[in-house]
Design a protein around this motif. Structure first.
Motif, mmCIF file in Angstrom:
data_model
loop_
_atom_site.group_PDB
_atom_site.id
_atom_site.type_symbol
_atom_site.label_atom_id
_atom_site.label_comp_id
_atom_site.label_asym_id
_atom_site.label_seq_id
_atom_site.Cartn_x
_atom_site.Cartn_y
_atom_site.Cartn_z
ATOM 1 N N CYS A 163 0.852 -1.188 0.000
ATOM 2 C CA CYS A 163 0.000 0.000 0.000
ATOM 3 C C CYS A 163 0.888 1.239 0.000
ATOM 4 N N THR A 164 0.769 2.069 -1.024
ATOM 5 C CA THR A 164 1.586 3.275 -1.128
ATOM 6 C C THR A 164 0.804 4.552 -0.837
ATOM 7 N N SER A 165 -0.523 4.472 -0.873
ATOM 8 C CA SER A 165 -1.364 5.625 -0.537
ATOM 9 C C SER A 165 -2.748 5.118 -0.173
ATOM 10 N N VAL A 166 -3.429 5.869 0.659
ATOM 11 C CA VAL A 166 -4.774 5.469 1.073
ATOM 12 C C VAL A 166 -5.800 6.141 0.171
ATOM 13 N N PRO A 167 -6.947 5.480 -0.066
ATOM 14 C CA PRO A 167 -7.295 4.147 0.438
ATOM 15 C C PRO A 167 -6.618 3.030 -0.379
ATOM 16 N N CYS A 168 -6.397 1.908 0.275
ATOM 17 C CA CYS A 168 -5.885 0.735 -0.431
ATOM 18 C C CYS A 168 -6.543 -0.497 0.182
ATOM 19 N N MET A 169 -6.664 -1.547 -0.608
ATOM 20 C CA MET A 169 -7.377 -2.726 -0.139
ATOM 21 C C MET A 169 -6.889 -3.957 -0.879
ATOM 22 N N ILE A 170 -7.250 -5.109 -0.350
ATOM 23 C CA ILE A 170 -6.909 -6.360 -1.015
ATOM 24 C C ILE A 170 -8.037 -6.737 -1.970
ATOM 25 N N SER A 171 -7.695 -7.583 -2.945
ATOM 26 C CA SER A 171 -8.692 -7.990 -3.931
ATOM 27 C C SER A 171 -9.135 -9.432 -3.758
ATOM 28 N N SER A 172 -8.485 -10.177 -2.846
ATOM 29 C CA SER A 172 -8.876 -11.560 -2.594
ATOM 30 C C SER A 172 -8.465 -11.953 -1.184
ATOM 31 N N PRO A 173 -9.078 -12.992 -0.617
ATOM 32 C CA PRO A 173 -8.719 -13.435 0.739
ATOM 33 C C PRO A 173 -7.291 -13.973 0.827
ATOM 34 N N ALA A 174 -6.688 -14.265 -0.315
ATOM 35 C CA ALA A 174 -5.332 -14.827 -0.319
ATOM 36 C C ALA A 174 -4.259 -13.745 -0.377
ATOM 37 N N GLU A 175 -4.602 -12.534 0.067
ATOM 38 C CA GLU A 175 -3.664 -11.419 0.064
ATOM 39 C C GLU A 175 -3.472 -10.866 1.466
ATOM 40 N N CYS A 176 -2.297 -10.294 1.691
ATOM 41 C CA CYS A 176 -2.008 -9.526 2.906
ATOM 42 C C CYS A 176 -1.620 -8.120 2.465
ATOM 43 N N ARG A 206 -3.897 -19.829 5.968
ATOM 44 C CA ARG A 206 -4.653 -20.504 7.018
ATOM 45 C C ARG A 206 -5.378 -21.725 6.451
ATOM 46 N N SER A 207 -6.044 -22.445 7.316
ATOM 47 C CA SER A 207 -6.683 -23.708 6.917
ATOM 48 C C SER A 207 -7.792 -23.510 5.894
ATOM 49 N N ASP A 208 -8.388 -22.317 5.840
ATOM 50 C CA ASP A 208 -9.446 -22.053 4.863
ATOM 51 C C ASP A 208 -8.905 -21.446 3.570
ATOM 52 N N ASP A 209 -7.581 -21.493 3.400
ATOM 53 C CA ASP A 209 -6.880 -20.979 2.220
ATOM 54 C C ASP A 209 -6.823 -19.461 2.146
ATOM 55 N N SER A 210 -7.314 -18.771 3.160
ATOM 56 C CA SER A 210 -7.124 -17.331 3.212
ATOM 57 C C SER A 210 -5.739 -17.042 3.796
ATOM 58 N N CYS A 211 -5.286 -15.821 3.661
ATOM 59 C CA CYS A 211 -3.973 -15.434 4.169
ATOM 60 C C CYS A 211 -4.106 -14.281 5.147
ATOM 61 N N ALA A 212 -3.230 -14.249 6.134
ATOM 62 C CA ALA A 212 -3.273 -13.186 7.142
ATOM 63 C C ALA A 212 -1.891 -12.992 7.730
ATOM 64 N N TRP A 213 -1.673 -11.798 8.288
ATOM 65 C CA TRP A 213 -0.397 -11.508 8.938
ATOM 66 C C TRP A 213 -0.284 -12.293 10.242
ATOM 67 N N TYR A 214 0.899 -12.808 10.476
ATOM 68 C CA TYR A 214 1.173 -13.575 11.688
ATOM 69 C C TYR A 214 2.417 -13.010 12.356
ATOM 70 N N ARG A 215 2.286 -12.690 13.635
ATOM 71 C CA ARG A 215 3.422 -12.185 14.403
ATOM 72 C C ARG A 215 3.960 -13.310 15.270
ATOM 73 N N GLY A 216 5.227 -13.615 15.112
ATOM 74 C CA GLY A 216 5.792 -14.782 15.753
ATOM 75 C C GLY A 216 5.904 -14.718 17.254
ATOM 76 N N ALA A 217 5.938 -13.537 17.851
ATOM 77 C CA ALA A 217 6.208 -13.436 19.278
ATOM 78 C C ALA A 217 4.979 -13.668 20.145
ATOM 79 N N ALA A 218 3.789 -13.558 19.566
ATOM 80 C CA ALA A 218 2.567 -13.670 20.353
ATOM 81 C C ALA A 218 1.909 -15.028 20.127
#
Length: 219
Positions: free
Chosen positions: A158-171, A195-207
Motif C-alpha cells: 500500500c503506497t497511498s490510502v485508500p488501499c485494499m486487497i482484492s482476494s482473501p489470499a492477500e495480505c 490458514r486452513s481455509d486458504d485465506s492469508c493473514a499476517w502472523y506475528r511470531g512473538a505472540a
C-alpha cells in the motif's frame, strides 16, 4: 551573436542527453517485503563475505568486455537453494545497473539471489540483502519455515490510502503509509501465512497464534 548562441546551445543539448542516458541507466525496482524476497529467490543464504575481485564475463554486442564483481563468501547456512554450498556471488560492477556493494571484512549477511544456468549465484540491488545483525528475531526465525508457509499468498504493498486487497489470499503491506518507512513493523515482525481455509493473514511470531492473525478488516 548567432555563433555565440549556438555554442551555448550545443553543450546544453549534450548535457540534456547525458542526463537522459544517466536516468535511463539508473537502477530502479519496487521494494519487496522480506517474505516476497525469500519466496521469489532461487537461493537464500547466510554468509560471510571474505573477498572481492573484478572479473570478465565475456563481451557485449559491441565487443566491449563485461565486468562483474565477484564476492568470495563463506556460507554459514542455506535456507533455500541447491544441494551444494555457494562459495561466491556475482553482481554488476556499478550501482547504476543494480550492482551490490558489500563489506569484505568478514561481516555476515542474509543474501537472496538468483541461480544462473551455469550454477553461479547473481545478486542485485532489487533483492533483499541485509547484514545478519540487522535482522529482527522474527525475520531470522521466519527463514526456516514461516516465510515458506506463505509463498502461495500475495503481499500487496500500500503506497497511498485508500488501499485494499482484492482476494482473501492477500495480505496488505502498510508500512509505507503507516510509518513512512519501507521496512517497518510488518517487514520486521510479521509474515503472511496461509490458514486452513486458504485465506492469508499476517502472523506475528512473538505472540500466541490465536491472537496473532491481523485480518484486513480489523481496526
Amino acid at each position: 551573436m548567432t555563433w555565440t548562441g549556438s555554442s551555448c546551445f550545443v553543450p546544453l543539448v549534450l548535457l540534456f542527453l547525458w542526463r537522459v542516458e544517466e536516468v535511463a541507466e539508473a537502477c530502479s525496482c519496487s521494494p519487496a517485503h522480506p517474505q516476497q524476497a525469500f519466496c521469489s529467490a532461487d537461493v537464500v543464504i547466510r554468509a560471510k563475505v571474505v573477498g572481492e575481485q573484478e572479473v570478465d564475463t565475456g563481451n557485449n554486442v559491441y565487443g566491449n568486455p563485461i565486468k562483474r564483481i565477484k564476492y568470495d563468501i563463506k556460507q554459514v547456512k542455506m535456507f533455500k537453494g541447491p544441494s551444494q554450498d555457494i562459495d561466491a556471488i556475482y553482481t554488476a560492477s556499478s550501482s547504476t545497473v543494480c550492482g551490490v556493494t558489500l563489506e569484505t571484512n568478514g561481516n555476515e549477511y542474509l543474501i537472496t539471489g538468483r541461480l544462473e544456468a551455469d550454477g553461479k549465484m547473481h545478486v542485485t540491488l532489487c533483492q533483499f540483502i541485509e547484514p545478519w545483525d540487522a535482522l529482527s528475531p522474527t525475520q531470522r526465525k521466519s527463514l526456516t519455515q514461516r516465510y515458506e508457509m506463505g509463498c502461495e499468498c500475495k503481499i500487496t504493498r500500500c503506497t497511498s490510502v485508500p488501499c485494499m486487497i482484492s482476494s482473501p489470499a492477500e495480505c496488505l503491506w502498510t508500512d509505507w503509509v503507516m510509518e513512512k518507512a519501507v521496512y517497518g513493523e510488518q517487514a520486521k515482525h510479521f509474515a503472511c501465512v496461509k490458514r486452513s481455509d486458504d485465506s492469508c493473514a499476517w502472523y506475528r511470531g512473538a505472540a500466541p497464534p490465536k491472537k496473532d492473525f491481523l485480518d484486513i478488516e480489523d481496526p
